[in-house]
Design a protein around this motif. Structure first.
Motif, PDB file in Angstrom:
ATOM      1  N   ARG A  42      40.002  -4.548   3.730  1.00  0.00           N
ATOM      2  CA  ARG A  42      39.460  -4.282   2.396  1.00  0.00           C
ATOM      3  C   ARG A  42      40.284  -5.025   1.351  1.00  0.00           C
ATOM      4  N   THR A  43      39.635  -5.341   0.260  1.00  0.00           N
ATOM      5  CA  THR A  43      40.290  -6.106  -0.805  1.00  0.00           C
ATOM      6  C   THR A  43      40.550  -5.236  -2.030  1.00  0.00           C
ATOM      7  N   TRP A 100      36.209 -12.122  17.075  1.00  0.00           N
ATOM      8  CA  TRP A 100      37.531 -11.533  17.310  1.00  0.00           C
ATOM      9  C   TRP A 100      38.646 -12.550  17.166  1.00  0.00           C
ATOM     10  N   GLN A 101      38.305 -13.867  17.295  1.00  0.00           N
ATOM     11  CA  GLN A 101      39.332 -14.902  17.168  1.00  0.00           C
ATOM     12  C   GLN A 101      39.833 -15.050  15.724  1.00  0.00           C
ATOM     13  N   LEU A 102      39.087 -14.530  14.774  1.00  0.00           N
ATOM     14  CA  LEU A 102      39.512 -14.624  13.374  1.00  0.00           C
ATOM     15  C   LEU A 102      40.594 -13.595  13.020  1.00  0.00           C
ATOM     16  N   LEU A 103      40.662 -12.502  13.801  1.00  0.00           N
ATOM     17  CA  LEU A 103      41.542 -11.382  13.426  1.00  0.00           C
ATOM     18  C   LEU A 103      43.002 -11.797  13.342  1.00  0.00           C
ATOM     19  N   HIS A 104      43.433 -12.647  14.278  1.00  0.00           N
ATOM     20  CA  HIS A 104      44.840 -13.066  14.268  1.00  0.00           C
ATOM     21  C   HIS A 104      45.193 -13.746  12.954  1.00  0.00           C
ATOM     22  N   PHE A 105      44.341 -14.596  12.481  1.00  0.00           N
ATOM     23  CA  PHE A 105      44.618 -15.344  11.243  1.00  0.00           C
ATOM     24  C   PHE A 105      44.495 -14.451  10.016  1.00  0.00           C
ATOM     25  N   MET A 106      43.638 -13.433  10.085  1.00  0.00           N
ATOM     26  CA  MET A 106      43.505 -12.521   8.947  1.00  0.00           C
ATOM     27  C   MET A 106      44.707 -11.583   8.864  1.00  0.00           C
ATOM     28  N   ASN A 107      45.290 -11.274  10.016  1.00  0.00           N
ATOM     29  CA  ASN A 107      46.411 -10.332  10.036  1.00  0.00           C
ATOM     30  C   ASN A 107      47.722 -10.961   9.603  1.00  0.00           C
ATOM     31  N   THR A 108      47.904 -12.227   9.861  1.00  0.00           N
ATOM     32  CA  THR A 108      49.239 -12.815   9.737  1.00  0.00           C
ATOM     33  C   THR A 108      49.422 -13.766   8.569  1.00  0.00           C
ATOM     34  N   LEU A 109      48.380 -14.451   8.129  1.00  0.00           N
ATOM     35  CA  LEU A 109      48.575 -15.531   7.168  1.00  0.00           C
ATOM     36  C   LEU A 109      47.976 -15.195   5.808  1.00  0.00           C
ATOM     37  N   PRO A 110      48.642 -15.593   4.717  1.00  0.00           N
ATOM     38  CA  PRO A 110      48.077 -15.402   3.371  1.00  0.00           C
ATOM     39  C   PRO A 110      46.960 -16.398   3.112  1.00  0.00           C
ATOM     40  N   ARG A 148      47.251 -11.341   0.602  1.00  0.00           N
ATOM     41  CA  ARG A 148      47.598 -11.124   2.005  1.00  0.00           C
ATOM     42  C   ARG A 148      47.282  -9.681   2.379  1.00  0.00           C
ATOM     43  N   PHE A 149      46.715  -9.491   3.564  1.00  0.00           N
ATOM     44  CA  PHE A 149      46.440  -8.142   4.032  1.00  0.00           C
ATOM     45  C   PHE A 149      47.739  -7.514   4.555  1.00  0.00           C
ATOM     46  N   ASP A 150      47.969  -6.251   4.166  1.00  0.00           N
ATOM     47  CA  ASP A 150      49.180  -5.571   4.627  1.00  0.00           C
ATOM     48  C   ASP A 150      48.948  -4.963   6.010  1.00  0.00           C
ATOM     49  N   GLN A 151      49.895  -4.133   6.462  1.00  0.00           N
ATOM     50  CA  GLN A 151      49.824  -3.575   7.813  1.00  0.00           C
ATOM     51  C   GLN A 151      48.615  -2.675   8.013  1.00  0.00           C
ATOM     52  N   SER A 152      48.122  -2.066   6.928  1.00  0.00           N
ATOM     53  CA  SER A 152      46.935  -1.217   7.046  1.00  0.00           C
ATOM     54  C   SER A 152      45.666  -1.980   6.694  1.00  0.00           C
ATOM     55  N   HIS A 153      45.767  -3.337   6.682  1.00  0.00           N
ATOM     56  CA  HIS A 153      44.621  -4.221   6.441  1.00  0.00           C
ATOM     57  C   HIS A 153      44.040  -4.049   5.034  1.00  0.00           C
ATOM     58  N   GLY A 154      44.893  -3.785   4.073  1.00  0.00           N
ATOM     59  CA  GLY A 154      44.450  -3.651   2.691  1.00  0.00           C
ATOM     60  C   GLY A 154      45.230  -4.565   1.770  1.00  0.00           C
ATOM     61  N   THR A 155      44.752  -4.682   0.542  1.00  0.00           N
ATOM     62  CA  THR A 155      45.476  -5.424  -0.491  1.00  0.00           C
ATOM     63  C   THR A 155      45.673  -4.493  -1.683  1.00  0.00           C
TER      64      THR A 155
END
Length: 836
Positions: free
Chosen positions: A181-182, A419-429, A438-445
């Motif tokens: 979520r943004t 599912w291949q996009l998740l790695h890049f969404m989790n780690t990179l700004p 950047r998404f934090d550990q709970s996938h939020g901004t």
């Protein structure tokens, strides 16, 4: 840009007389398809009456949902025209209506999960190679809808990015691993609201939430956090979201009545615009007094709320909205789009694109959109928050850019599983319009919040920013004009912050309502537990309203205090009189008067009185255990030394006066050297009683922490009254026998009456001890020692005054009476006898 918008508006308003093709703008083919779930419509048609699984229809257009969808279209069009992000790649999209309803949102969600090019979801054991219809999903906006759809998309690990869902439950990445979520979570929002309440000192409030996932979740978080910040909830309630329910009206009315009863001045409202609209309309109709309403972005900027008749009468409105920037070019883009959809050629191309997307699967997502003009969306467009949608699209596009391994010139058009996009969404700004996210550990901004104030001027509403919240809260109070007469903040408190040294005493039935009460003496207030006062340790004390304890000082009869000095002075006088009397008797030892009084036995009695006077020093100064054991024994032994001589003299007088025939036989035991054996026997008996006293229960040192507020009283207390009686009772028996032997003796008026002096001395002793016992038993202060000293000194002075001073008077002023005849004849003593 404003003149251009006005020009487009005037053109669009004229052209809006015929239907447009805006509804055809929400599907577009591309190399990679993004799904979109937006609330185009609202007010579903009678869901409860459905008897067949037919398509659910929404009655009214939700303009803000339309603008969010246009925000996604704008972002994708920007990316497709970009040379730096996904160059050479065309993103497609298909958007669907959620209609604020889970049942409606579920249908397009299942379609988006279908295998690419088909309409069916393939149930496989392993979906690693599964290619669904879309690469990622944007939306939906409500937390309740996301909790439903996120489970579907997370089972396939399809990235889902919401632009408005804020429920804290969605932070669980174990349950929703592909949900992002943004916007900040409700926890951040609630923390901001609590800080706002603390800033204005409002601690007696009502909180209302809509009966949906957002309202219940936000209110639950608020209740838990507010309780930790000493904020009292006078009323908490839920308002219905299904306003067509016959019970909804009564529920809203009951809510308003409950708020009135609590007499709060501040109401926190967690609800979407339609439930909030219903509540505010009822509050106006029922004449609810002006309050401070604290809202959230779910309704604070809603045109539906602002258009309520007489909305200005509700009072002061403050609310937090997500801190977002503007999306450059978006308003102009919308204006140009509304111009384009009036053109037949543009509409024809749009319908052809729709046919490529199998649009027959579901109806057009927004049929009402074909009958809306730019004029009707312009006011919402000016304050609608589109940036979260813009950021959501860019986050997926950036992840796809990295998954494809794109360069600045081109991207390989290779198959990419969602599912291949998740790695890049989790780690990179990722960058959006020059701003990094950047998404934090709970996938939020967490972009922070702006505090908005409803500013009314000439019946015109302006949304005025008056503060912000990120890690701390800032408020520009000078810009806030409250509804009160002086435009200062109203009070809404059930209690006040207690001062140090006060504890909270709960009043009434609200556990958080209390009075501030001073901590009583010998207790102290600890900030760790402000609901009670902690007792001080026994060795410490504290005044009323204290925050700490002080060490008690010892209290006893000090040598330097005035009372001790007075007693020591009296002791010195008594001691001096006794010593002078002894000196006078020693000089006149061979005279008839001294011999008749006992001779050397009188000197021994005076010596015992001297020791008795000196024993007063045992009662002054800091006592100890051994000192307490010694005091009573010294007193008894010294007094026994004096009374033993009186006892012998009284026996002598009794033999001479009452038993004259036996006198020659027994007088030698009383008047010669053998009399000292009787004295020794009396002292030995008293010493044995002292040993019994030590065995049965001697006095002990008592540390009394109750009698004095700030000191510990050190006093010698009586352990056993039986032992005390045993110790002093023997002297009383000797005195009583002496009294019986002397008080009836008659003497010629021409002779000196020796017995009378003993009688009065013993009588004085008994009177003093009657008062002493009555006082001594009840005293528990330093006056206990004073009483004992006073008893010793008055007893000594009484004996001196009644027995020795009259004899001193004769020795000094009436020496002519100091003859054998005057003293001997009274007891018929032989001239040659020497009472030694």
């Amino acid at each position: 840009m404003v003149p251009a918008l006005l020009l487009c508006w005037s053109f669009g308003y004229t052209a809006a007389l015929k239907p447009t093709c805006l509804s055809a703008q929400f599907r577009r083919p591309g190399d990679y398809i993004l799904g979109g779930l937006f609330p185009f419509g609202m007010d579903t048609v009678n869901l409860t009456a459905r008897s067949e699984p037919s398509l659910v229809v929404c009655e009214r257009l939700f303009v803000e949902g339309l603008i969010w969808a246009l925000g996604m279209k704008f972002a994708i069009d920007q990316i497709n025209n970009s040379s730096s992000l996904l160059p050479g790649v065309q993103l497609g999209y298909e958007m669907h209506d959620t209609c604020f309803e889970p049942l409606v949102a579920l249908q397009p969600s299942l379609l988006l999960l279908a295998r690419g090019g088909t309409r069916a979801v393939a149930p496989l054991c392993n979906h690693s190679s599964y290619q669904p219809r879309v690469t990622a999903v944007i939306g939906p906006h409500k937390s309740g809808l996301c909790l439903l759809t996120a489970k579907l998309f997370s089972s396939f690990l399809i990235p889902q990015v919401s632009y408005a869902a804020s429920s804290e439950m969605l932070s669980n990445t174990n349950l929703y691993p592909s949900f992002y979520r943004t916007v900040p979570t409700d926890k951040n929002l609630v923390e901001a609201v609590v800080l706002l309440l603390k800033e204005f000192g409002w601690n007696w409030i009502a909180t209302i939430g809509s009966d949906d996932e957002y309202g219940r979740g936000a209110q639950g978080l608020f209740l838990s956090i507010a309780g930790n910040h000493s904020i009292c909830i006078a009323f908490e309630g839920l308002i219905p979201t299904d306003l067509a329910d016959p019970k909804a009206k009564k529920q809203l009315e009951d809510t308003i009545k409950s708020i009135n009863r609590t007499k709060v001045n501040v109401i926190v409202l967690f609800a979407f615009s339609h439930p909030a609209q219903a509540l505010l309309e009822h509050s106006i109709r029922m004449g609810l007094s002006k309050k401070v309403w604290i809202g959230t972005e779910a309704w604070i900027l809603s045109d539906i709320i602002a258009s309520i008749p007489n909305i200005q009468s509700i009072g002061t409105v403050l609310g937090f909205i997500i801190k977002t920037g503007t999306v450059p070019g978006f308003q102009q883009y919308v204006a140009n789009l509304f111009t384009s959809i009036q053109q037949d050629k543009f509409c024809q191309e749009s319908r052809e694109f729709n046919q490529l997307m199998n649009s027959e699967v579901l109806d057009t997502p927004c049929e009402q959109c074909d009958h809306i003009s730019l004029h009707q969306v312009l006011s919402t467009l000016s304050h609608s928050q589109v940036q979260p949608v813009h950021i959501a699209v860019h986050s997926v596009a950036t992840a796809l850019h990295r998954a494809l391994g794109c360069t600045h010139q081109a991207c390989p058009k290779a198959p990419v599983r969602p599912w291949q996009l998740l790695h890049f969404m989790n780690t990179l700004p990722f960058q959006v319009n020059g701003q990094s996210f950047r998404f934090d550990q709970s996938h939020g901004t967490n972009t922070g919040y702006q505090l908005m104030f409803w500013s009314w001027k000439n019946s015109t509403l302006t949304y005025l920013p008056v503060g912000d919240y990120e890690e701390s809260l800032y408020i520009n109070k000078s810009q806030i004009q409250f509804h009160t007469a002086d435009q200062k903040e109203p009070t809404s408190e059930c209690f006040r912050d207690c001062s140090p040294g006060q504890f909270r005493q709960i009043k009434g039935f609200h556990l958080c309502c209390y009075d501030c009460t001073d901590c009583p003496e010998n207790t102290f207030w600890s900030s760790k537990d402000s609901s009670s006062c902690s007792p001080c340790p026994q060795q410490h004390w504290a005044p009323a309203r204290s925050t700490r304890c002080h060490l008690r000082s010892d209290r006893f009869l000090f040598w330097s205090e005035p009372l001790s000095i007075a007693l020591l002075t009296l002791m010195s006088i008594t001691l001096s009189l006794t010593c002078l009397t002894a000196l006078l008797f020693f000089k006149s030892l061979e005279t008839p008067l001294v011999q008749a009084s006992g001779g050397k036995l009188s000197l021994f009695a005076l010596f015992a009185l001297v020791l008795l006077c000196l024993s007063c020093c045992l009662y002054i100064g800091k006592p100890s255990h051994h000192l307490c054991m010694t005091q009573q024994m010294v007193h008894a032994l010294c007094l026994n030394g004096c009374f033993s001589t009186f006892f012998i003299k009284s026996l002598e007088i009794t033999l001479v006066t009452e038993f004259p025939r036996c006198a020659p036989t027994f007088l030698p035991w009383l008047t010669q050297r053998r009399a000292w054996l009787l004295v020794a026997l009396c002292l030995l008996t008293q010493a044995l009683l002292c040993l019994c006293y030590l065995h049965v229960g001697p006095d002990y040192l008592l540390s009394d922490y109750k009698s004095l507020p700030t000191e510990v009283l050190l006093v010698c207390d009586t352990r056993s009254w039986f032992a005390f009686t045993l110790l002093h009772g023997y002297n009383s028996c000797l005195a009583f026998v002496s009294f019986l032997g002397t008080f009836m003796v008659q003497t010629s008026s021409r002779k000196y009456n020796i017995a009378r002096g003993i009688t009065f001395a013993i009588l004085i002793y008994f009177i003093i001890w009657i008062f002493f016992i009555a006082i001594f038993v009840t005293l528990k202060t330093v006056l206990r020692s004073v009483t004992q000293i006073g008893t010793i000194l008055t007893t000594t002075l009484g004996i001196l005054g009644t027995y020795y001073i009259p004899k001193c008077y004769i020795l000094l002023l009436k020496p002519d009476l100091n003859t054998v005849d005057y003293f001997q004849n009274s007891i018929k003593e032989e001239p040659g006898e020497d009472s030694q």
